[in-house]
Design a protein around this motif. Structure first.
Motif, PDB file in Angstrom:
ATOM      1  N   ASP A  90       0.686  11.416  15.966  1.00  0.00           N
ATOM      2  CA  ASP A  90       1.833  10.219  15.105  1.00  0.00           C
ATOM      3  C   ASP A  90       1.921   8.687  15.080  1.00  0.00           C
ATOM      4  N   GLU A  91       1.845   8.265  16.115  1.00  0.00           N
ATOM      5  CA  GLU A  91       1.718   6.433  16.341  1.00  0.00           C
ATOM      6  C   GLU A  91       0.206   6.553  16.082  1.00  0.00           C
ATOM      7  N   PRO A  92      -0.547   7.060  16.280  1.00  0.00           N
ATOM      8  CA  PRO A  92      -1.864   6.517  15.749  1.00  0.00           C
ATOM      9  C   PRO A  92      -2.371   6.430  14.534  1.00  0.00           C
ATOM     10  N   TRP A  93      -1.863   6.876  13.553  1.00  0.00           N
ATOM     11  CA  TRP A  93      -1.612   7.267  12.581  1.00  0.00           C
ATOM     12  C   TRP A  93      -0.631   6.750  11.862  1.00  0.00           C
ATOM     13  N   LYS A  94       0.317   6.358  11.911  1.00  0.00           N
ATOM     14  CA  LYS A  94       1.482   5.079  12.010  1.00  0.00           C
ATOM     15  C   LYS A  94       0.251   3.808  12.124  1.00  0.00           C
ATOM     16  N   GLU A  95       0.225   3.115  13.148  1.00  0.00           N
ATOM     17  CA  GLU A  95      -0.283   1.943  13.397  1.00  0.00           C
ATOM     18  C   GLU A  95      -1.517   1.827  12.533  1.00  0.00           C
ATOM     19  N   LEU A 154      -2.538   2.865   9.409  1.00  0.00           N
ATOM     20  CA  LEU A 154      -1.361   2.991   8.301  1.00  0.00           C
ATOM     21  C   LEU A 154      -1.484   1.647   8.491  1.00  0.00           C
ATOM     22  N   GLY A 155      -0.639   0.941   9.163  1.00  0.00           N
ATOM     23  CA  GLY A 155       0.119  -0.039   8.824  1.00  0.00           C
ATOM     24  C   GLY A 155      -0.877  -1.074   9.111  1.00  0.00           C
ATOM     25  N   GLU A 156      -1.633  -1.096   9.831  1.00  0.00           N
ATOM     26  CA  GLU A 156      -2.940  -2.305   9.822  1.00  0.00           C
ATOM     27  C   GLU A 156      -4.151  -1.930   8.636  1.00  0.00           C
ATOM     28  N   TYR A 157      -4.288  -0.957   8.506  1.00  0.00           N
ATOM     29  CA  TYR A 157      -5.605  -0.687   7.374  1.00  0.00           C
ATOM     30  C   TYR A 157      -5.284   0.214   6.499  1.00  0.00           C
ATOM     31  N   PHE A 158      -4.479  -0.562   5.629  1.00  0.00           N
ATOM     32  CA  PHE A 158      -3.773   0.360   4.554  1.00  0.00           C
ATOM     33  C   PHE A 158      -4.852  -0.157   3.299  1.00  0.00           C
ATOM     34  N   GLU A 159      -5.616  -0.686   3.454  1.00  0.00           N
ATOM     35  CA  GLU A 159      -6.599  -1.060   1.708  1.00  0.00           C
ATOM     36  C   GLU A 159      -7.831  -0.002   1.973  1.00  0.00           C
ATOM     37  N   PRO A 160      -7.895  -0.072   3.260  1.00  0.00           N
ATOM     38  CA  PRO A 160      -9.532   0.372   3.859  1.00  0.00           C
ATOM     39  C   PRO A 160      -9.438   2.367   3.545  1.00  0.00           C
ATOM     40  N   PHE A 161      -7.411   2.548   3.660  1.00  0.00           N
ATOM     41  CA  PHE A 161      -7.105   3.967   3.634  1.00  0.00           C
ATOM     42  C   PHE A 161      -7.193   4.446   2.512  1.00  0.00           C
ATOM     43  N   LEU A 162      -6.872   3.390   1.783  1.00  0.00           N
ATOM     44  CA  LEU A 162      -6.834   4.465  -0.160  1.00  0.00           C
ATOM     45  C   LEU A 162      -8.746   4.197  -0.413  1.00  0.00           C
ATOM     46  N   ARG A 163      -9.137   3.369   0.001  1.00  0.00           N
ATOM     47  CA  ARG A 163     -10.376   3.599  -0.385  1.00  0.00           C
ATOM     48  C   ARG A 163     -11.533   4.897   0.695  1.00  0.00           C
ATOM     49  N   ASP A 205       5.085   8.906   7.187  1.00  0.00           N
ATOM     50  CA  ASP A 205       5.440   7.809   6.619  1.00  0.00           C
ATOM     51  C   ASP A 205       5.006   6.664   6.564  1.00  0.00           C
ATOM     52  N   LYS A 206       4.648   6.780   5.528  1.00  0.00           N
ATOM     53  CA  LYS A 206       4.837   5.255   4.961  1.00  0.00           C
ATOM     54  C   LYS A 206       4.815   4.720   3.136  1.00  0.00           C
ATOM     55  N   LEU A 207       5.420   3.871   3.060  1.00  0.00           N
ATOM     56  CA  LEU A 207       6.211   3.223   2.016  1.00  0.00           C
ATOM     57  C   LEU A 207       5.309   1.798   1.552  1.00  0.00           C
ATOM     58  N   PHE A 208       4.328   1.450   0.745  1.00  0.00           N
ATOM     59  CA  PHE A 208       3.964   0.100  -0.126  1.00  0.00           C
ATOM     60  C   PHE A 208       4.565  -0.141  -1.201  1.00  0.00           C
ATOM     61  N   GLN A 209       4.843  -1.669  -0.846  1.00  0.00           N
ATOM     62  CA  GLN A 209       4.583  -1.990  -2.594  1.00  0.00           C
ATOM     63  C   GLN A 209       3.951  -2.748  -3.030  1.00  0.00           C
ATOM     64  N   VAL A 210       2.909  -2.067  -4.061  1.00  0.00           N
ATOM     65  CA  VAL A 210       1.578  -2.820  -4.285  1.00  0.00           C
ATOM     66  C   VAL A 210       1.916  -3.267  -5.930  1.00  0.00           C
ATOM     67  N   TRP A 211       0.768  -4.252  -6.149  1.00  0.00           N
ATOM     68  CA  TRP A 211       1.060  -4.840  -7.587  1.00  0.00           C
ATOM     69  C   TRP A 211      -0.600  -3.878  -8.127  1.00  0.00           C
ATOM     70  N   ARG A 212      -0.416  -3.111  -9.489  1.00  0.00           N
ATOM     71  CA  ARG A 212      -1.580  -2.881 -10.161  1.00  0.00           C
ATOM     72  C   ARG A 212      -2.510  -4.358 -10.577  1.00  0.00           C
ATOM     73  N   SER A 213      -3.097  -3.599 -11.794  1.00  0.00           N
ATOM     74  CA  SER A 213      -4.481  -4.559 -12.525  1.00  0.00           C
ATOM     75  C   SER A 213      -3.462  -4.941 -13.065  1.00  0.00           C
ATOM     76  N   ASP A 214      -2.598  -4.301 -14.337  1.00  0.00           N
ATOM     77  CA  ASP A 214      -2.204  -4.595 -15.210  1.00  0.00           C
ATOM     78  C   ASP A 214      -1.132  -5.987 -14.519  1.00  0.00           C
ATOM     79  N   ASN A 215      -0.513  -5.926 -13.472  1.00  0.00           N
ATOM     80  CA  ASN A 215       0.590  -6.945 -12.887  1.00  0.00           C
ATOM     81  C   ASN A 215       1.021  -6.664 -12.511  1.00  0.00           C
ATOM     82  N   ARG A 216       1.841  -5.217 -12.897  1.00  0.00           N
ATOM     83  CA  ARG A 216       3.163  -4.137 -12.638  1.00  0.00           C
ATOM     84  C   ARG A 216       2.662  -3.449 -11.470  1.00  0.00           C
ATOM     85  N   GLU A 217       4.367  -3.854 -11.203  1.00  0.00           N
ATOM     86  CA  GLU A 217       4.870  -3.491  -9.850  1.00  0.00           C
ATOM     87  C   GLU A 217       4.790  -1.708 -10.183  1.00  0.00           C
TER      88      GLU A 217
END
Length: 320
Positions: A9-14, A16-25, A63-75
């Motif tokens: 649990d803890e390694p995955w959560k940490e 995700l918080g540190e490397y969210f962009e590489p996670f999705l990539r 579980d993690k929840l992130f707010q991001v912005w799309r390329s069309d500037n929508r939240e």
């Protein structure tokens, strides 16, 4: 040699918080391409607590929840749900649906739900939930990543500089070495050595080392042997990236976090923790013992039951 429980649990959560962009990539490139990465994603931990407040899904959930912005500037909101249970769970897809509609209902923003399945059942791949009754149809489909699939891509994982290639390798080898601490120690050493050989930056080596070290738990004698081997390796390469002081600091921080987690769960579930019990917990420095106590704190129905678990878990083994 005593067996210790792995910690996913803890390694995955940490990570995700540190490397969210590489996670999705790494896992979900289609979702990654939707996002404007020039704008910093925002982690929404308080909002996530509102969504998952009544969940009784247990410890093996991240579980993690992130707010991001799309390329069309929508939240857009991205709800990442990582399932690391070792057994198939019938309610998983339903819970994905519930979390998705709660997030949308509370904040009226589009929600992308994603799941990483870290279990051991190859055929368990829940990716949708829905029902059709009386002409009313409800459904949710969500992308998944199955970690077992990456076993066939091991050579690619070894070459990748994405941090989640390392996390996946650690997860798979932790699962594969359940009940075999000596083999786990060998794989742990191999993965940590690979951090140096891939050319990660110092800060990433330290963070990924923490993830591997926390996930791939070892009995105390093997952990000591592992650290001695690491020290010799660093001396031979003249690369003291992880000094003894840093290793001790990492371990000390993990132990303190584990103690605080046990006390927090006891306070939330039962009642005020007595000073005597706090003293007992503060005298425990074995991380594997504290993790067992955390599991007990989540499942017991009274402080008396927890005291019994504490005595049982910390009792010296007289059978060997």
């Amino acid at each position: 040699m005593s067996e210790v429980n792995a910690n996913y649990d803890e390694p995955w959560k940490e990570a995700l918080g540190e490397y969210f962009e590489p996670f999705l990539r790494f896992f979900f490139p289609k979702v990654h391409s939707l996002i404007d990465w020039s704008k910093q994603p925002k982690s929404l931990d308080k909002e996530l607590q509102q969504i998952t407040a009544s969940s009784d899904s247990g410890l093996r959930i991240v579980d993690k929840l992130f707010q991001v912005w799309r390329s069309d500037n929508r939240e857009t909101w991205i709800l990442v749900h990582i399932e690391v249970q070792s057994q198939e769970e019938s309610e998983f897809a339903k819970r994905m649906y519930i979390y998705n509609y709660r997030a949308f209902d509370l904040y009226e923003q589009p929600v992308i739900s994603l799941a990483v399945l870290g279990d051991e059942r190859n055929n368990w791949r829940p990716s949708s939930y829905g029902y059709n009754l009386g002409g009313c149809e409800v459904s949710l489909k969500f992308p998944i990543a199955k970690l077992l699939d990456y076993e066939a891509q091991w050579q690619d994982l070894e070459k990748s500089k994405n941090p989640f290639a390392v996390i996946v390798m650690a997860h798979l080898k932790t699962k594969a070495t359940t009940g075999n601490s000596q083999q786990r120690e060998q794989w742990k050493w191999s993965l940590v050595r690979g951090l140096y050989e891939r050319g990660f930056e110092r800060k990433d080596i330290i963070k990924l080392f923490q993830a591997i070290d926390s996930m791939m738990t070892l009995p105390q004698e093997l952990q000591q042997s592992f650290e001695e081997r690491l020290n010799r390796y660093e001396e031979s390469r003249k690369m003291p990236l992880l000094s003894n002081m840093e290793l001790r600091g990492i371990e000390k921080g993990a132990v303190q976090n584990a103690r605080e987690s046990v006390m927090t769960v006891l306070r939330l579930r039962l009642t005020e923790v007595s000073p005597e019990l706090i003293d007992k917990l503060n005298n425990i420095s074995d991380l594997s013992v504290l993790k067992q106590l955390l599991e007990a704190a989540v499942t017991v129905n009274s402080l008396g039951e927890f005291q019994q678990s504490l005595e049982r878990i910390t009792r010296p083994d007289t059978e060997n």
